[in-house]
Scaffold this active site. Structure first.
Site, PDB file in Angstrom:
ATOM      1  N   GLY A 157     -81.820  -6.102  26.962  1.00  0.00           N
ATOM      2  CA  GLY A 157     -82.438  -4.802  27.247  1.00  0.00           C
ATOM      3  C   GLY A 157     -82.328  -4.494  28.733  1.00  0.00           C
ATOM      4  O   GLY A 157     -82.978  -5.154  29.547  1.00  0.00           O
ATOM      5  N   GLY A 178     -83.360  -1.925  30.390  1.00  0.00           N
ATOM      6  CA  GLY A 178     -84.260  -0.822  30.730  1.00  0.00           C
ATOM      7  C   GLY A 178     -85.066  -1.161  31.972  1.00  0.00           C
ATOM      8  O   GLY A 178     -84.595  -1.919  32.834  1.00  0.00           O
ATOM      9  N   LEU A 197     -88.128  -2.877  32.644  1.00  0.00           N
ATOM     10  CA  LEU A 197     -88.559  -4.250  32.944  1.00  0.00           C
ATOM     11  C   LEU A 197     -87.388  -5.225  32.940  1.00  0.00           C
ATOM     12  O   LEU A 197     -87.339  -6.140  33.758  1.00  0.00           O
ATOM     13  CB  LEU A 197     -89.621  -4.727  31.946  1.00  0.00           C
ATOM     14  N   GLY A 198     -86.424  -5.028  32.041  1.00  0.00           N
ATOM     15  CA  GLY A 198     -85.253  -5.913  31.984  1.00  0.00           C
ATOM     16  C   GLY A 198     -84.512  -5.898  33.317  1.00  0.00           C
ATOM     17  O   GLY A 198     -84.137  -6.945  33.855  1.00  0.00           O
ATOM     18  N   ARG A 252     -71.703   0.582  25.595  1.00  0.00           N
ATOM     19  CA  ARG A 252     -72.676   0.416  26.688  1.00  0.00           C
ATOM     20  C   ARG A 252     -72.125  -0.554  27.738  1.00  0.00           C
ATOM     21  O   ARG A 252     -72.316  -0.359  28.936  1.00  0.00           O
ATOM     22  CB  ARG A 252     -74.016  -0.113  26.150  1.00  0.00           C
ATOM     23  N   LYS A 262    -105.577  -6.422  27.010  1.00  0.00           N
ATOM     24  CA  LYS A 262    -104.736  -5.304  27.466  1.00  0.00           C
ATOM     25  C   LYS A 262    -104.583  -4.291  26.336  1.00  0.00           C
ATOM     26  O   LYS A 262    -104.620  -3.078  26.572  1.00  0.00           O
ATOM     27  CB  LYS A 262    -103.364  -5.838  27.914  1.00  0.00           C
ATOM     28  N   ASN A 272    -105.188   9.720  33.662  1.00  0.00           N
ATOM     29  CA  ASN A 272    -106.216   8.730  33.307  1.00  0.00           C
ATOM     30  C   ASN A 272    -107.588   9.171  33.832  1.00  0.00           C
ATOM     31  O   ASN A 272    -108.603   9.043  33.143  1.00  0.00           O
ATOM     32  CB  ASN A 272    -105.854   7.359  33.880  1.00  0.00           C
ATOM     33  N   SER A 323     -98.890   5.296  30.129  1.00  0.00           N
ATOM     34  CA  SER A 323     -97.517   5.106  29.636  1.00  0.00           C
ATOM     35  C   SER A 323     -97.290   5.900  28.344  1.00  0.00           C
ATOM     36  O   SER A 323     -96.214   6.467  28.126  1.00  0.00           O
ATOM     37  CB  SER A 323     -97.233   3.622  29.415  1.00  0.00           C
TER      38      SER A 323
HETATM   39  P1  NAD Z   1     -87.172   0.636  28.392  1.00  0.00           P
HETATM   40  O1  NAD Z   1     -87.068   1.640  27.291  1.00  0.00           O
HETATM   41  O2  NAD Z   1     -87.011   1.107  29.801  1.00  0.00           O
HETATM   42  O3  NAD Z   1     -86.086  -0.510  28.147  1.00  0.00           O
HETATM   43  C1  NAD Z   1     -85.796  -1.065  26.902  1.00  0.00           C
HETATM   44  C2  NAD Z   1     -84.285  -1.289  26.857  1.00  0.00           C
HETATM   45  O4  NAD Z   1     -83.975  -2.067  25.705  1.00  0.00           O
HETATM   46  C3  NAD Z   1     -83.487   0.011  26.767  1.00  0.00           C
HETATM   47  O5  NAD Z   1     -82.504   0.012  27.771  1.00  0.00           O
HETATM   48  C4  NAD Z   1     -82.844  -0.072  25.376  1.00  0.00           C
HETATM   49  O6  NAD Z   1     -81.575   0.553  25.304  1.00  0.00           O
HETATM   50  C5  NAD Z   1     -82.731  -1.587  25.226  1.00  0.00           C
HETATM   51  N1  NAD Z   1     -82.513  -2.022  23.849  1.00  0.00           N
HETATM   52  C6  NAD Z   1     -83.189  -1.672  22.720  1.00  0.00           C
HETATM   53  N2  NAD Z   1     -82.651  -2.291  21.641  1.00  0.00           N
HETATM   54  C7  NAD Z   1     -81.626  -3.033  22.106  1.00  0.00           C
HETATM   55  C8  NAD Z   1     -80.674  -3.874  21.479  1.00  0.00           C
HETATM   56  N3  NAD Z   1     -80.668  -4.072  20.143  1.00  0.00           N
HETATM   57  N4  NAD Z   1     -79.757  -4.504  22.251  1.00  0.00           N
HETATM   58  C9  NAD Z   1     -79.724  -4.305  23.594  1.00  0.00           C
HETATM   59  N5  NAD Z   1     -80.600  -3.514  24.249  1.00  0.00           N
HETATM   60  C10 NAD Z   1     -81.538  -2.881  23.505  1.00  0.00           C
HETATM   61  O7  NAD Z   1     -88.538  -0.124  28.194  1.00  0.00           O
HETATM   62  P2  NAD Z   1     -89.460  -0.826  29.290  1.00  0.00           P
HETATM   63  O8  NAD Z   1     -90.256   0.206  29.991  1.00  0.00           O
HETATM   64  O9  NAD Z   1     -88.659  -1.787  30.105  1.00  0.00           O
HETATM   65  O10 NAD Z   1     -90.476  -1.616  28.345  1.00  0.00           O
HETATM   66  C11 NAD Z   1     -90.163  -2.832  27.699  1.00  0.00           C
HETATM   67  C12 NAD Z   1     -91.486  -3.441  27.233  1.00  0.00           C
HETATM   68  O11 NAD Z   1     -92.247  -3.782  28.395  1.00  0.00           O
HETATM   69  C13 NAD Z   1     -92.360  -2.449  26.432  1.00  0.00           C
HETATM   70  O12 NAD Z   1     -93.035  -3.124  25.409  1.00  0.00           O
HETATM   71  C14 NAD Z   1     -93.334  -1.926  27.482  1.00  0.00           C
HETATM   72  O13 NAD Z   1     -94.573  -1.486  26.922  1.00  0.00           O
HETATM   73  C15 NAD Z   1     -93.533  -3.165  28.332  1.00  0.00           C
HETATM   74  N6  NAD Z   1     -93.988  -2.859  29.701  1.00  0.00           N
HETATM   75  C16 NAD Z   1     -93.290  -1.958  30.466  1.00  0.00           C
HETATM   76  C17 NAD Z   1     -93.726  -1.708  31.762  1.00  0.00           C
HETATM   77  C18 NAD Z   1     -92.971  -0.751  32.666  1.00  0.00           C
HETATM   78  O14 NAD Z   1     -93.459  -0.485  33.765  1.00  0.00           O
HETATM   79  N7  NAD Z   1     -91.841  -0.214  32.285  1.00  0.00           N
HETATM   80  C19 NAD Z   1     -94.860  -2.373  32.268  1.00  0.00           C
HETATM   81  C20 NAD Z   1     -95.526  -3.290  31.453  1.00  0.00           C
HETATM   82  C21 NAD Z   1     -95.082  -3.523  30.164  1.00  0.00           C
HETATM   83  O1  KPL Z   2    -101.455  -0.007  30.987  1.00  0.00           O
HETATM   84  C1  KPL Z   2    -101.731   1.175  31.093  1.00  0.00           C
HETATM   85  C2  KPL Z   2    -100.791   2.165  30.506  1.00  0.00           C
HETATM   86  O2  KPL Z   2    -100.710   3.293  30.970  1.00  0.00           O
HETATM   87  O3  KPL Z   2    -100.089   1.751  29.558  1.00  0.00           O
HETATM   88  C3  KPL Z   2    -103.020   1.579  31.750  1.00  0.00           C
HETATM   89  C4  KPL Z   2    -102.751   2.103  33.149  1.00  0.00           C
HETATM   90  C5  KPL Z   2    -103.935   0.365  31.887  1.00  0.00           C
HETATM   91  C6  KPL Z   2    -103.756   2.601  30.958  1.00  0.00           C
HETATM   92  O4  KPL Z   2    -104.092   2.116  29.689  1.00  0.00           O
END
Ligand code: NAD
Ligand code: KPL
Length: 305
Positions: free
Chosen positions: A9, A11, A13-14, A37, A184, A202, A252
């Protein structure tokens, strides 16, 4: 040679994890969905992390799921609703001692992944770091936070925590990761759906104090019933603290809906309601919140699962 980090992934976090690991000189490989891709990624030449306004590109090698190399360490960085299928496609590549780090928010996806690859060790993570994409293969590190990692089935910390240290990824091995994930989830259930339904930041929820308090009481009851009393401790006070501390932010889920993206509802509010039903708990406000949110999503043509 140290074990390679395969990142599934590319995206927010990845990319945040892959670039920091690569910056520390650790071997990282990015698994992309398919050949199209991969070609698009290779044309750009790397992943870019924007931190404090400075952009740096890291030439992390990419591959497709059917690449032959065995995987020993896999960081699963998909959304919760994609994780199970994405991991299933890699099952035949997992080495007998493979370890998976699951970055998904909420609950439900971790068990689904673990059931697909019972031979692998699955480590769950709860992250408060924040990142978003501002272009293809480009991510902005928006909010410094922390990562808790843990394995409910095995308290032994993995050796690769040293890699996270070297990469400056803030983390702690947690003996009670399930409690952290539930806490959480409860915070997200008390805040995120209401920001969508009231169309507010929020901080706007301070005008809906009673609604928030009622939800917190039901969520605390649920946590008590499912063996997570520590996650219920002072829940309402923490929800109010988070509302205040993040008053200017959009949740989010709000951002997902505003951008016409699928939400992770099934792994947050949906999971809470499912567990309540399993315990034969009547939590009318939580159930009504889910119904209102599902109706709202459907009205906007978004998936309600
Ligand atoms: P995102 O949508 O930015 O990234 C996910 C990536 O996974 C995308 O690029 C998508 O194309 C890829 N993907 C999906 N299926 C795939 C597959 N079969 N093969 C290859 N790639 C694939 O998501 P994100 O924001 O990085 O979130 C990921 C997780 O982390 C979520 O559960 C989110 O709630 C959690 N999270 C995100 C944040 C943040 O700030 N972004 C913070 C805390 C937690
Ligand atoms: O984690 C969050 C989100 O937006 O997903 C906070 C900021 C804690 C709100 O629930």
């Amino acid at each position: 040679m140290s074990t390679a980090w395969h990142v599934l992934g590319a995206g927010s976090l990845g990319t945040l994890w892959a670039t920091r690991l690569a910056r520390a000189g650790l071997p990282v490989r990015l698994i992309l969905r398919d050949a199209a891709r991969l070609h698009s990624y290779e044309a750009v030449g790397g992943l870019t992390l924007v931190e404090n306004g400075q952009a740096h590109t890291y030439a992390v090698p990419g591959e497709t799921p059917d690449s032959p190399e065995p995987i020993r360490r896999l960081l699963v960085a998909c959304k919760a609703y994609d994780a199970e299928e994405a991991v299933a496609r890699l099952a035949s590549r997992l080495a007998p001692d493979a370890e998976l780090i699951l970055l998904q928010n909420g609950l439900g996806s971790q068990d689904a992944v673990a059931a697909r690859v019972p031979q692998a060790r699955c480590i769950s993570a709860s992250s408060t770091e924040g990142a978003f994409r501002d272009g293809d293969w480009r991510v902005v590190f928006a909010g410094h936070g922390f990562n808790w990692l843990g394995d409910g089935a095995n308290p032994l910390a993995p050796v690769w925590l040293d890699d996270l240290q070297a990469a400056n990824i803030p983390h702690e091995w947690s003996a009670d990761i399930l409690t952290r994930l539930w806490r959480k989830l409860a915070l997200n259930c008390a805040i995120n759906p209401l920001t969508v339904l009231h169309n507010c930041r929020n901080g706007g929820l301070s005008e809906h104090h009673c609604e928030v308090a009622t939800l917190c009481a039901e969520l605390a009851e649920l946590l008590q019933h499912c063996g997570q009393p520590a996650a219920a401790d002072n829940l309402q006070a923490e929800v109010e603290r988070v509302i205040h501390a993040t008053a200017a932010n959009y949740s989010s889920m709000y951002q997902d809906v505003a951008n016409q993206r699928r939400t992770e509802i099934s792994y947050l509010l949906g999971h809470a309601c499912k567990v309540a039903e399993r315990h034969q708990l009547h939590l009318p406000h939580l159930q009504q919140l889910q119904q209102r949110l599902v109706a709202h999503l459907r009205k906007r043509g978004l998936p309600s699962d």
